[in-house]
Design an enzyme around this catalytic site. Sequence first.
Site, PDB file in Angstrom:
ATOM      1  N   LYS A 102       0.860  -1.182   0.000  1.00 16.85           N
ATOM      2  CA  LYS A 102       0.000   0.000   0.000  1.00 16.85           C
ATOM      3  C   LYS A 102       0.892   1.227   0.000  1.00 16.85           C
ATOM      4  O   LYS A 102       1.683   1.440   0.931  1.00 16.85           O
ATOM      5  CB  LYS A 102      -0.921   0.002   1.217  1.00 16.85           C
ATOM      6  N   TYR A 162     -14.735   0.609  -7.323  1.00 14.62           N
ATOM      7  CA  TYR A 162     -16.017   1.292  -7.180  1.00 14.62           C
ATOM      8  C   TYR A 162     -16.890   1.054  -8.413  1.00 14.62           C
ATOM      9  O   TYR A 162     -18.079   1.335  -8.386  1.00 14.62           O
ATOM     10  CB  TYR A 162     -15.779   2.791  -6.946  1.00 14.62           C
ATOM     11  N   SER A 173      -9.980   5.328  -5.242  1.00 13.44           N
ATOM     12  CA  SER A 173     -10.917   6.431  -5.467  1.00 13.44           C
ATOM     13  C   SER A 173     -10.431   7.426  -6.517  1.00 13.44           C
ATOM     14  O   SER A 173     -11.207   7.884  -7.356  1.00 13.44           O
ATOM     15  CB  SER A 173     -11.194   7.145  -4.143  1.00 13.44           C
ATOM     16  N   LYS A 199      -2.013  -1.558  -3.949  1.00  8.91           N
ATOM     17  CA  LYS A 199      -2.881  -0.381  -3.921  1.00  8.91           C
ATOM     18  C   LYS A 199      -2.048   0.882  -3.999  1.00  8.91           C
ATOM     19  O   LYS A 199      -1.084   0.987  -3.233  1.00  8.91           O
ATOM     20  CB  LYS A 199      -3.678  -0.425  -2.619  1.00  8.91           C
ATOM     21  N   LYS A 214       1.161  10.180   5.361  1.00 11.53           N
ATOM     22  CA  LYS A 214       1.211   8.785   5.821  1.00 11.53           C
ATOM     23  C   LYS A 214       2.502   8.087   5.389  1.00 11.53           C
ATOM     24  O   LYS A 214       2.564   6.859   5.340  1.00 11.53           O
ATOM     25  CB  LYS A 214      -0.042   8.045   5.325  1.00 11.53           C
ATOM     26  N   GLU A 273       7.533  -6.807   1.725  1.00  7.10           N
ATOM     27  CA  GLU A 273       6.231  -6.849   2.405  1.00  7.10           C
ATOM     28  C   GLU A 273       5.487  -8.142   2.077  1.00  7.10           C
ATOM     29  O   GLU A 273       4.840  -8.740   2.937  1.00  7.10           O
ATOM     30  CB  GLU A 273       5.372  -5.641   1.986  1.00  7.10           C
ATOM     31  N   ARG A 293     -10.750   9.981   1.069  1.00  7.36           N
ATOM     32  CA  ARG A 293     -10.668  10.740   2.328  1.00  7.36           C
ATOM     33  C   ARG A 293     -11.765  11.803   2.379  1.00  7.36           C
ATOM     34  O   ARG A 293     -12.249  12.126   3.465  1.00  7.36           O
ATOM     35  CB  ARG A 293      -9.269  11.332   2.482  1.00  7.36           C
TER      36      ARG A 293
HETATM   37  C1  PBG Z   1      -7.236   3.897   5.092  1.00  8.16           C
HETATM   38  C2  PBG Z   1      -7.663   3.580   3.709  1.00  8.16           C
HETATM   39  C3  PBG Z   1      -7.493   4.433   2.616  1.00  8.16           C
HETATM   40  C4  PBG Z   1      -8.039   3.797   1.528  1.00  8.16           C
HETATM   41  C5  PBG Z   1      -8.531   2.556   1.952  1.00  8.16           C
HETATM   42  N1  PBG Z   1      -8.280   2.435   3.323  1.00  8.16           N
HETATM   43  C6  PBG Z   1      -6.948   5.808   2.551  1.00  8.16           C
HETATM   44  C7  PBG Z   1      -5.675   6.102   3.191  1.00  8.16           C
HETATM   45  O1  PBG Z   1      -4.809   5.244   3.384  1.00  8.16           O
HETATM   46  O2  PBG Z   1      -5.497   7.265   3.533  1.00  8.16           O
HETATM   47  C8  PBG Z   1      -8.086   4.396   0.157  1.00  8.16           C
HETATM   48  C9  PBG Z   1      -9.021   3.785  -0.818  1.00  8.16           C
HETATM   49  C10 PBG Z   1      -9.319   4.639  -1.996  1.00  8.16           C
HETATM   50  O3  PBG Z   1      -8.681   5.696  -2.241  1.00  8.16           O
HETATM   51  O4  PBG Z   1     -10.223   4.258  -2.742  1.00  8.16           O
HETATM   52  N2  PBG Z   1      -6.967   2.878   5.944  1.00  8.16           N
END
Ligand code: PBG
Length: 404
Positions: free
Chosen positions: A271, A389, A350, A324, A293, A309, A281
Amino acid sequence: MSLSKALFFLPLLGCADAFVGPSAAPFRSAAVAAAPSGGASATGPTSLGPLPPLEGFDPRAGSTSAVDTNNKGGVWVPQMARPRRNRKSEAIRGMVRENIVLPRNFIYPLFIHEETYDTEIPSMPGQKRFSLAGMMAEVAESWQYGVKTFVLFPKVEDSLKTNDGREAYNKAGIVPRAIGMIKERFPEATVMTDVALDPYSDQGHDGIVLNGKIINDETIEQLCKQAVCQARAGADIVAPSDMMDGRVGALRRALDSEGFTDVSIMAYTAKYASAYYGPFRDALDSHPGFGDKKTYQQDPANGREALLEAALDAAEGADFLMVKPGMPYLDVILRLKQASNLPIAAYHVSGEYAMLKAAAEKGWLNEKDVVLETMTCFKRAGCDIILTYYAKQAAKWLIEDGLI
Ligand code: PBG
């Protein structure tokens, strides 16, 4: 092209036309596509006159002519291997197609909230924050198109947010109730849950904050409670998206010690600290309260780190490995596929959804074609599973257009 050159290119062939069949016209805007064709032939001209020459050059002439003449006097390029033969009809393209995406490969992320109405998410047109009743309607509709796995993301009221994220393991919280509702009406559905503190954190981070740092092991203690709470409510898969070190092993031990040996773990293995999460968000009002982050999510510049990982997650007992975001990270998907025998998932996040929606709304891309191509590319890169989505919509298109 020489024969050896042609053979070199052969493995690269196969997917470009994946969804170009009789039903998929080249892109025109919806309004134009619906209009009559204006008398133009459906297949173009049926004969060719002589092609106008270029002064001083004849491709057929000379000892090193570019093209030859066949027995019938027609032009002939002495090319034996012609990959286009395997693309000449939809029947043959269908026969040799390497990758087909199916509704059962999708996981559909659903945003939920405590309100009694559904709310549009401006940066994710077509997606909503659902009331629990709205969520059930969306699950029911998706089910009709063969989408059977859902992952839940709650928007939590500010008054319930704390640094330790304790609402994450409130058994009367929105996620445990939502799981129960889905499993009661759709016992065969697979319900996946997000394991991370950010929706519940007054700091907007995935873990507990102390002195400006996201502290690893204390966070994992909370995540273990969260996962057990979700498993008690009926979750089939827990999916840690927090990126703390050692959380997969700790969650496995937590679940096993409570008798949940059958509850699976989908690890957010690779991730990345990505700018593509912005609309998510927005949807959950979960932007980081300070900083970013990058001390827990991976640097987008790194590929080998994903393999590190992956090895850890597999050793700690993960059942699935996820990458991701998706599209910009197809190379990481392929590397994980080659390195592991576990199923690989991609999260088409997203921001990727928002980009396609925005271009489609402007009429710059054909949404259906570009979405189905994108999903096929995930499979070609090595994905078994796609979180998107577009899950319901893509499954509907696949079925309605007879593509599966
Ligand atoms: C947070 C989380 C995020 C997403 C899924 N779980 C955002 C982040 O890490 O700030 C993002 C998913 C998306 O953008 O569709 N645990």
